[in-house]
Design a protein around this motif. Sequence first.
Motif, PDB file in Angstrom:
ATOM      1  N   ALA A 426       0.832  -1.201   0.000  1.00  0.00           N
ATOM      2  CA  ALA A 426       0.000   0.000   0.000  1.00  0.00           C
ATOM      3  C   ALA A 426       0.867   1.252   0.000  1.00  0.00           C
ATOM      4  N   LEU A 427       1.983   1.228   0.734  1.00  0.00           N
ATOM      5  CA  LEU A 427       2.880   2.379   0.756  1.00  0.00           C
ATOM      6  C   LEU A 427       3.555   2.587  -0.587  1.00  0.00           C
ATOM      7  N   VAL A 428       3.893   1.501  -1.266  1.00  0.00           N
ATOM      8  CA  VAL A 428       4.513   1.621  -2.595  1.00  0.00           C
ATOM      9  C   VAL A 428       3.549   2.282  -3.568  1.00  0.00           C
ATOM     10  N   ALA A 429       2.275   1.872  -3.531  1.00  0.00           N
ATOM     11  CA  ALA A 429       1.271   2.478  -4.408  1.00  0.00           C
ATOM     12  C   ALA A 429       1.087   3.955  -4.084  1.00  0.00           C
ATOM     13  N   ALA A 432       3.989   6.018  -5.385  1.00  0.00           N
ATOM     14  CA  ALA A 432       3.917   6.202  -6.837  1.00  0.00           C
ATOM     15  C   ALA A 432       2.999   7.375  -7.186  1.00  0.00           C
ATOM     16  N   ARG A 433       1.888   7.502  -6.470  1.00  0.00           N
ATOM     17  CA  ARG A 433       0.985   8.632  -6.708  1.00  0.00           C
ATOM     18  C   ARG A 433       1.654   9.953  -6.326  1.00  0.00           C
ATOM     19  N   ILE A 434       2.391   9.951  -5.231  1.00  0.00           N
ATOM     20  CA  ILE A 434       3.079  11.169  -4.800  1.00  0.00           C
ATOM     21  C   ILE A 434       4.082  11.616  -5.860  1.00  0.00           C
ATOM     22  N   ASP A 435       4.844  10.660  -6.412  1.00  0.00           N
ATOM     23  CA  ASP A 435       5.822  11.001  -7.449  1.00  0.00           C
ATOM     24  C   ASP A 435       5.140  11.500  -8.720  1.00  0.00           C
ATOM     25  N   VAL A 449      11.094  20.222  -3.999  1.00  0.00           N
ATOM     26  CA  VAL A 449      11.189  20.072  -2.546  1.00  0.00           C
ATOM     27  C   VAL A 449      11.898  18.767  -2.244  1.00  0.00           C
ATOM     28  N   PRO A 450      12.524  18.675  -1.104  1.00  0.00           N
ATOM     29  CA  PRO A 450      13.209  17.418  -0.752  1.00  0.00           C
ATOM     30  C   PRO A 450      12.214  16.268  -0.660  1.00  0.00           C
ATOM     31  N   ARG A 451      12.564  15.183  -1.301  1.00  0.00           N
ATOM     32  CA  ARG A 451      11.687  14.014  -1.317  1.00  0.00           C
ATOM     33  C   ARG A 451      12.244  12.984  -0.355  1.00  0.00           C
ATOM     34  N   PRO A 452      11.554  12.734   0.772  1.00  0.00           N
ATOM     35  CA  PRO A 452      12.036  11.674   1.658  1.00  0.00           C
ATOM     36  C   PRO A 452      11.950  10.338   0.959  1.00  0.00           C
ATOM     37  N   GLY A 453      12.698   9.401   1.430  1.00  0.00           N
ATOM     38  CA  GLY A 453      12.652   8.074   0.835  1.00  0.00           C
ATOM     39  C   GLY A 453      11.282   7.443   0.991  1.00  0.00           C
ATOM     40  N   THR A 454      11.115   6.301   0.364  1.00  0.00           N
ATOM     41  CA  THR A 454       9.851   5.593   0.465  1.00  0.00           C
ATOM     42  C   THR A 454       9.498   5.357   1.931  1.00  0.00           C
TER      43      THR A 454
END
Length: 577
Positions: A426-429, A432-435, A449-454
């Motif tokens: 669910a976090l991976v999905a 993907a939407r955030i990216d 903006v800085p993108r934190p890791g997954t």
Amino acid sequence: MDLGLVLAHTRFGGALGLEFLGFPSRAPWLFVLAVHAALLGSALAPGVAWRVARFPGRAEGLAIGATLLATGLAIRIGLTVTLGMPDAGPDTTSYISPALAHPVFPFSEVRTAGTPLLVALAHRGWGHPVGVLWLHHVLWLTSSIALVCAARWATRSRAVALTLLAYLCLCEKNLAFEYLLLSEHAARTCNALLLAASLWWWSRPSAWRALGVAFALLASMLAKPTALFMLPSLALLFAWAPGKWTRGRVTAHLAIVVVACLSSWATYSTEYSRRFGYWGTNAATYMNLYAHVGHLTDVEAVDSPELAMELARLIPRYRQDFADHGDHQPNWLIYGSVSPALRARFGDDSPAAAVERERLRSSSAGETRQHGLERIYRELALEGIRAHPVDYAFHAAGSACRLYAHGLGGSYRWDGLTGAAGDRAALVARDARIDSYLMLAYAQAGSPVPRPGTAEPASGPSAGALGAAVVAVGAVAACCDLAFVLAPLLLVLLVATSGAHAWRPGHTRRLRLLAFLTVYLGGYAAGIGLLCMSDAERFAVNVQDGAFLFLAVTFGLVTSHLRTAARRGGARPGSKR
């Protein structure tokens, strides 16, 4: 929610955690149904009812309320720390762009200033989209406390207020939209503040409280202009001011609301005209209307021969293959979004593409693209309505009914809660939407903006706490789903138990409150049905707090009627006959 969806709520299997209670995970609704049956049954037993009527007392009510607020706040803090970013959707870009382009007074031709202002404040205060989540939490906390206190004063019932607070703190649907960078959460909380301010004024009218109503109404309109549909309910509430208040003073308070809103809205329109070159507040009204009534397009009434010819190739087949079967494809009509079924019949062509070509042919000097599209969509939508007024009326009525028949509920499919509690897929999905939407929007605006890791699922004690949150949120969501499904039954019971023998003087106040909420919900549904309605769940969330308050007040009245009738058949415990 449909009854079938409630009964088939299998996704709560582990989420509700009912296995250890001995209930089958595939049927959590049995547990919820038993709770509702126990509540109604308690009203029929005079001895139990008398004690339940005295609970909660002031001390117990404050303790329960503080516990609910602390639980809701802890869940939100844990999720925000774990997830680190708001979720995103296709519309997210349209809220970020004006916030970065005009940080002081952020709005665009199609988006009013509500949500872009939150993005601008987050960008200035945190330099990161996570600030939107913290601001969303502030809105949730403020609106929840205000609405619950106003409901307590308006109903004189701690039980109704605490039931409403449990819903506001733990409803899964509200929580999901709180973590989406869209306008729904801002609109819902501002509408809740408007409802609270209105009830506060009704409880004890004053000029300052009338000014609070005005500012809450303005905030709601800036979040979403559909707040205008709630004006009839406000007029009714002012007409029902307490009897000791003269019409002159009530009229003066109403004038305060009108003048404050009109002057502020005029200022907004003036800045809009300075920025875009024409008078208005947004250029998406007729675009949305055409998405709603595109199947009624009257090709013969189109002034442009080229546009008429292009639409004549599309609309009849679209109406026959899609609209006549209830599939209106609004995104295809105004955005050109093509599904496999549409591509098989029309290729990549669409009414949106035809309108864009007409705009290029007919645009005048200085006209913005969005204003040109709005001009053409206005002609198409209004001519279609004039040509098919009866079909439009039935379509509007059906849309209004679908809004509450399919849009109300406590459950909502959201990856954030289950992902934080341990579902890595669910976090991976979600990432993907955030990216695809949120980070891309910042990059296109030239402000990365800085993108934190997954995001990683919580571990240790945090995982256990979030797991418990999943259980609590799932249970409240199932209760809300069932409550909305049983709403017609509650209304039938209210009518059936409303004999003269069951009334008490204090009930008149609650009946007036129900009438106000009926107009509040009905006016919104009528406006949405006439103007635009695509996703029922998204459109209904704006007023779902009012709908739940309506159910809570109705349930309180029904149980009060049943208790009154039961007492007539038996004395109170410890009293003499």
